[in-house]
Design an enzyme around this catalytic site. Sequence first.
Site, short mmCIF file in Angstrom:
data_model
loop_
_atom_site.label_atom_id
_atom_site.label_comp_id
_atom_site.label_asym_id
_atom_site.label_seq_id
_atom_site.Cartn_x
_atom_site.Cartn_y
_atom_site.Cartn_z
N TYR A 60 24.98 -24.53 30.04
CA TYR A 60 25.67 -25.34 29.04
C TYR A 60 26.31 -24.50 27.93
O TYR A 60 27.32 -24.89 27.37
CB TYR A 60 24.70 -26.33 28.40
CG TYR A 60 24.44 -27.55 29.25
CD1 TYR A 60 23.80 -27.46 30.47
CD2 TYR A 60 24.84 -28.81 28.81
CE1 TYR A 60 23.56 -28.58 31.24
CE2 TYR A 60 24.60 -29.94 29.57
CZ TYR A 60 23.96 -29.82 30.78
OH TYR A 60 23.72 -30.94 31.54
N LYS A 115 14.44 -21.34 40.30
CA LYS A 115 15.06 -20.97 41.58
C LYS A 115 14.91 -19.45 41.71
O LYS A 115 15.89 -18.71 41.88
CB LYS A 115 16.53 -21.43 41.57
CG LYS A 115 17.27 -21.27 42.89
CD LYS A 115 16.82 -22.23 43.97
CE LYS A 115 17.50 -21.90 45.30
NZ LYS A 115 16.93 -22.66 46.43
C1 IPM Z 1 22.23 -36.02 29.17
C2 IPM Z 1 23.72 -36.00 29.40
C3 IPM Z 1 24.36 -34.84 28.65
C4 IPM Z 1 23.79 -33.55 29.21
C5 IPM Z 1 25.91 -34.76 28.67
C6 IPM Z 1 26.54 -36.04 28.26
C7 IPM Z 1 26.37 -33.64 27.80
O1 IPM Z 1 24.01 -35.98 30.76
O2 IPM Z 1 21.81 -36.04 28.00
O3 IPM Z 1 21.47 -36.03 30.13
O4 IPM Z 1 24.22 -33.10 30.28
O5 IPM Z 1 22.90 -32.99 28.56
#
Ligand code: IPM
Length: 357
Positions: A141, A191
């Site tokens: 992320y 993994k």
């Molecule tokens: C979650 C959502 C978010 C994530 C998105 C909307 C950024 O899917 O909170 O699970 O991937 O963390």
Amino acid sequence: MKLKICLCPGDGIGVEVTREAVRVLEHVVRKFGHDLETSEALLGGIAIHETGTPFPEDTRVKATAADATLMGAVGLPEFDNWPPEKRPERGLLGIRNALGVYANLRPVRSYKALLDKSPLKNDRIDGTDMVIVRELLGGLYYGTPRGITGSGPEQRGTNTMTYTRAEIERVTRMSFELARGRRKKVTSVDKSNVLEVSQLWRMVVTDVATGYPDIELDHLLVDNCAMQLVLNPKRFDVVLMENTFGDILSDEGAVLAGSIGMLPSASIGDKLPSGAWVGLYEPVHGSAPDIAGQNKANPLGAIGSVAAMLEYSFGLKDEAAAVNRAMEDVLNSGRVSADLGGTASTSDVGTSVLEAI
Ligand code: IPM
Ligand code: NAD
Ligand code: MN
């Protein structure tokens, strides 16, 4: 106690479920003699529409000034083809990062009243009670390099799954502390048969575990974990994993709970000088454009997030228990929303929880 809460309803059903969660919060606060001060802030698609950015400075200021933040959901179909850095979802990554909430606790449990709602056999899921601890500020992320470069057949998309020892250590410690108040078992998911980042993950988790001899630790590869979650969910107590694995496997957990609308979450950072934890509370589900604006979304994930907020950020265990008990009463009464086979609207479910409290 004075509770200073920042509200970010966000987009789609986020607005509808947060409205009910706030009604429940106001009711509990009144009933138990506390004092509530709320601010409202823009996040996600609505923030792009009103300010041009998914995580405006005003929202950062309000969220960091509050004791805790309650979020609904972000995401609107009109932004589906926008690049990641401009999308509503980036607002959520921004607020998580600004608050420093590195551990996302996603409890998954089966409710007796909902056993028949799961496509899985009752005896498989009855008694399921786990918490997925998802690392929330690292991995794919936030990792760099990232982006799309070049053109033609050589055009390339890149994301980087990267973790430091310190990032793994802090979320691991949080998981072991959590296990101490539960069934004393941590399963770490990785993994490590393929990825170096997972090899470090397993090494660090194993190192941290030496400080917790009272907690049982085992390791599972993520592909096998996806299978064990539906084959034998009762084997899990605290399930620790990196960011992307946690995003994916927690939606699988929704199948155990009966609906994605049931899952609450608590994103926790470090302890404040006051002794409270920094916290961002959000249901696991998204903005559900397919049912938005119809008053039919299940608000129990958002209401459960209020219970988590009362417990984790304010230490108000009785108040949290009152909300959780009321939710269970409502499930037993059958006054539930369409995702659980009922006919109650979002606001009906909220009202039922209020009455049960
Ligand atoms: C979650 C959502 C978010 C994530 C998105 C909307 C950024 O899917 O909170 O699970 O991937 O963390
Ligand atoms: P989603 O969770 O919004 O919906 C998946 C399915 O579950 C849909 O059929 C929806 O109707 C149903 N559902 C979800 N929540 C429900 C509830 N409370 N009650 C009843 N049914 C519910 O996931 P998606 O469709 O993949 O994503 C839609 C948008 O939401 C996207 O823009 C995505 O990025 C965003 N999203 C945001 C968050 C968040 O803000 N935390 C989480 C996931 C997805
Ligand atoms: Mn998700």
